[in-house]
Write an enzyme that holds these catalytic residues in place. Structure first.
Site, PDB file in Angstrom:
ATOM      1  NE  ARG A  92     -28.362 -13.507  12.993  1.00 46.12           N
ATOM      2  CZ  ARG A  92     -28.972 -12.621  13.458  1.00 46.12           C
ATOM      3  NH1 ARG A  92     -29.719 -11.894  12.562  1.00 46.12           N
ATOM      4  NH2 ARG A  92     -29.251 -12.339  14.580  1.00 46.12           N
TER       5      ARG A  92
ATOM      6  NE  ARG B 152     -35.527  -9.919  10.184  1.00 46.64           N
ATOM      7  CZ  ARG B 152     -35.206 -11.298   9.189  1.00 46.64           C
ATOM      8  NH1 ARG B 152     -35.840 -11.852   8.826  1.00 46.64           N
ATOM      9  NH2 ARG B 152     -34.206 -10.584   9.503  1.00 46.64           N
TER      10      ARG B 152
ATOM     11  CB  SER C 293     -33.659 -10.282  12.722  1.00 46.95           C
ATOM     12  OG  SER C 293     -34.268  -9.680  12.724  1.00 46.95           O
TER      13      SER C 293
ATOM     14  CG  ASP D 124     -29.832  -5.242  13.851  1.00 46.13           C
ATOM     15  OD1 ASP D 124     -29.966  -5.340  12.773  1.00 46.13           O
ATOM     16  OD2 ASP D 124     -28.259  -5.989  14.131  1.00 46.13           O
TER      17      ASP D 124
ATOM     18  CG  HIS E  47     -31.117  -3.143   7.682  1.00 46.40           C
ATOM     19  ND1 HIS E  47     -29.928  -3.293   8.182  1.00 46.40           N
ATOM     20  CD2 HIS E  47     -31.246  -4.432   7.879  1.00 46.40           C
ATOM     21  CE1 HIS E  47     -29.156  -3.736   9.751  1.00 46.40           C
ATOM     22  NE2 HIS E  47     -30.046  -4.855   8.805  1.00 46.40           N
TER      23      HIS E  47
END
Ligand code: MIC
Ligand code: SF4
Length: 754
Positions: free
Chosen positions: A449, A646, A644, A160, A96
């Site tokens: 996305r 995250r 996401s 993820d 990433h």
């Protein structure tokens, strides 16, 4: 030979008995999803049926995957758990953090320099704790997992949301926050609410310009971004078995965009071919022995309505190519209708950039189909009108594609750049020249996305999602509304040319090849390895535990922000330039909710500070409340935290002193992340109460001392004129999760037990 083949064989050995017992317990034929879930119960054989959409179940996933942007926080937490080694096979993938700008070689060198500290940290933590590390340039996590670790009938979790990609090889693979990964790596059970099941029957076969991407673009159009929430989507039918494993991966990948827990396909010949081509014939041999258990029972697929909570049928014979967007992946427009749609909505039709890549569509087959379009066009004297950028999915794909001449085809087209084998523009790691001018423009890409600002940081870039072959066709035409089935292109001699339909190779004819795959195996005994985190680093910081709940009702908490409309994890904790702070909680907290639109004033990152009456940025205001000893509250709309996995989106507000998030509804991963970090994730019992929240509100949680499973909480809203509304809020905390809240976080609880 496959990695961890002994583990895989162990899983397969227990399959027949566990399935037999599960079938007896449930007392009906089983879907594939149920087979995988019931063979992965933490407690072993099934002793009861778990009502779908209802009961929390403890599972024992077979493996864990992490990517560099989330692994930092996951591993910083794991380091606190007091374990010597991970309990299940786990890997970390550096993908990433690499910025796309000038092309693979220059970009890689720059990234190794700018991210060196983080890569070194990840490499040494992995080495120490027995985790495989895929170095920068090795590829995008989900392609590398598909090529090396996914196996039919397995269960994995990954930090993820697109971990679900491994459903392409018949897994139940689920995206989670880092704290969930810590549970599994620390050898504990992993909890999930028993998902509901959506069956998608694919009849007919794909042909011509229609690709697996169009299947999921269509499904997204039907189910919308929240239609899959809490469900596993299981695909079956002739259309399913006739498509490649990587094509199945594309479909499963974008299941994340409809909120699905995961998606999966039954074991079939396409998986045998893919496993064999990626040097894992040993898995095929083992899987073939229990093949009947690695797909749904025939009765289920014959009468799906009886066994799934919802059934959708899609006819691939009549399905046509789609473009989804802008700003949301479920706004589906058939390519043939784009001319009208673009005009009606005022979407710019000139395209400057067309991008192929991301974990969704970066396989060998994807590149070969796109290359066939480029080859056809260049042989007919057509030049590209837009720039084409390509991020191959893995070094193995790139190396093989180069050997087979695909890269030469792309490079022969004017304006093409091959970027690193990494996420790149898909996660805003793209230094697009001119983006800072914030001009209104359209781009197309094969990613999953397309939220505002995601690719290039420009809020006015409208991104449309489509298949790699359509991206190539649009790069050639330079037009969003180009329909290769009916429209022509003008070549250098002024002649009208029609593009041939795409062709491609499911797998490389001469097999895959790679020189340096970029894998670093961990040390056998890592106890002597020291993991270094500099105390002065602005990228990495060791965590300190969140405060425990003091056991009292929360009184007088202040409103931080009432978010209006879509509030994804990109709005809560933006990626792109902020990815560099993923290992430093205090620094990354400076992006907390800066993308969310304030319901009062409809601007982002501008909220009223109740202490001063002045307007300020969200993070600064939150810090001011925290400094004054006040707890703060976040209010949101539907599907809050969509996108996401995250956990920064939960840890940042927590770090800045927020204690509760009250919304109309949550996206699954985000809700869990809030719980894990010791926050209150609550939903309005009466949705309309959202409208009662006023700008200067204070909140009293008057019965928090009685916080219990299945019991609503009562919240008093104290308005600035001292009038009060009392509202009820729902929650989905079970007893164990309430302990996380009490301890201040799930990690605090683990530590207290160690
Ligand atoms: C994404 O696609 O949004 C990401 C970046 O891969 C995230 C993870 C992250 O935020 O690091 C995801 O999908 O979970
Ligand atoms: Fe990377 Fe994009 Fe895939 Fe996320 S969706 S893993 S950012 S390629």
């Amino acid at each position: 030979m496959a990695f961890d083949i002994d583990m895989i064989k162990k899983v397969y050995n227990r399959y027949p008995e566990r399935i037999a017992i599960a079938r007896k317990t449930v007392n009906k034929p089983l879907t594939l999803s149920e087979k995988i879930l019931y063979t992965h119960l933490w407690d072993g054989n099934a002793t009861e049926e778990y009502p779908r959409g209802n009961s929390y179940v403890n599972f024992a996933p077979d493996r864990v995957a992490m990517q560099d942007a989330t692994a930092q926080m996951a591993l910083l937490q794991f380091m606190q758990a007091g374990k010597k080694k991970v309990a299940v096979p786990s890997t970390t993938h550096a993908d990433h953090l690499i910025l796309a700008k000038d092309g693979a070689v220059a970009d890689m060198a720059r990234s190794n320099h700018t991210n060196g500290e983080v890569f070194d940290f990840l490499s040494s933590v992995c080495d120490k704790y027995g985790i495989g590390f895929w170095k920068p340039g090795a590829g995008i996590i989900h392609q590398v997992v598909l090529e090396n670790y996914a196996f039919p009938g397995g269960m994995m979790i990954g930090t993820d949301s697109h971990t679900v990609n491994a459903g392409g090889l018949g897994m139940v693979a689920i995206g989670v926050g880092g704290a969930d990964a810590v549970d599994v790596m620390a050898g504990m059970a992993w909890e999930l609410k028993m998902p509901k099941l959506i069956g998608v029957k694919l009849v007919g076969k794909l042909s011509g310009w229609t690709s697996p991407k169009d299947v999921i673009l269509k499904v997204a159009g039907i189910l919308t971004t929240k239609g899959g929430t809490g469900s596993i989507v299981e695909y079956f039918g002739e259309g399913a078995t006739s498509m490649s494993a990587t094509g199945k991966g594309t479909i499963c990948n974008m299941g994340a965009e409809i909120g699905a827990t995961t998606s999966t396909f039954g074991y079939d010949d396409s998986m045998r071919r893919y496993l064999t081509a990626t040097d894992r014939a040993d898995i095929v041999e083992a899987a073939d022995k229990i093949a009947e258990h690695l797909t749904g029972d025939p009765e289920v697929y014959a009468n799906p309505e009886l066994y799934f909570d919802q059934v959708i049928e899609i006819n691939l014979d009549t399905l046509t190519p789609h473009l989804n967007g802008p700003f949301t992946p479920d706004l589906a427009t058939p390519v043939a209708e784009m001319k009208i749609a673009a005009e009606k909505n005022g979407w710019p039709t000139d395209i400057e950039w067309a991008l192929i890549g991301s974990c969704t569509n970066s396989s060998y087959e994807d590149l070969s189909r796109a290359a066939s379009i480029v080859k056809d066009a260049t042989s007919k004297g057509v030049e590209a009108k837009a720039k084409l950028g390509i991020n191959p999915g893995s070094e193995q794909v790139r190396y093989t594609a180069e050997r087979d001449g695909l890269m030469d085809i792309f490079n022969s087209l004017n304006g093409t750049t091959i970027f690193t084998n990494a996420c790149g523009p898909c996660i805003g790691q793209w230094d697009r020249a001119g983006a800072e001018k914030e001009e209104v423009n359209s781009i197309v890409h094969s990613f999953n996305r397309n939220f505002k600002k995601r690719a290039d940081g420009n809020p006015n870039t409208m991104a449309f999602v489509t298949s790699p072959e359509m991206v190539a066709a649009i790069a050639l035409s330079g037009k969003l509304d180009f329909n290769p089935l009916t429209d022509t292109l003008t070549n250098k001699k002024g002649k009208q040319i029609k593009l041939a339909i795409p062709t491609g190779d499911e797998l490389p004819e001469r097999g895959f090849d790679v020189k340096e795959n970029g894998f670093q195996a961990p040390a056998k005994d890592g106890s002597a390895i020291e993991v270094k985190v500099s105390p002065t680093s602005d990228r990495l910081h060791l965590l300190s535990p969140f405060k425990q709940w003091d056991g009292k009702n929360i009184m007088g908490a202040v409103l931080l922000i009432k978010a209006f409309g879509k509030c994804t994890t990109d709005h809560i904790s933006m990626a792109g330039p902020w990815l560099k702070y993923r290992g430093h909680l205090d620094n990354i907290s400076n992006n907390c909710l800066i993308g969310a639109v304030n319901a009062f004033g409809k601007e982002s990152n501008k909220v009223k500070n109740q202490l001063t009456g002045k307007f300020g940025e969200v993070p600064t205001t939150a810090r001011a409340y925290k400094a004054a000893g006040l707890q703060s509250i976040i209010i949101g709309d539907h599907n809050y935290g969509e996108g996401s996995s995250r956990e920064h989106a939960a840890m940042e507000p927590r770090h800045l002193g927020a204690i509760a998030v009250i919304v109309k509804s949550f996206a699954r991963i985000h809700e869990t992340n809030l719980k894990k970090q010791g926050m209150l994730g609550l939903t309005f019992a009466n949705e309309a109460d959202y409208d009662l929240i006023q700008e200067g509100d204070k909140f009293n949680f008057v019965d928090l001392v009685d916080f219990a499973k299945g019991k609503q909480l009562t919240v008093e809203l104290i308005h600035t004129d001292n009038s009060v509304n009392t509202i009820m809020v729902n929650h989905t905390y079970n007893e164990a999760q309430i302990e996380w809240f009490k301890f201040g976080s799930a990690l605090n609880l683990i530590k207290s037990q160690a």
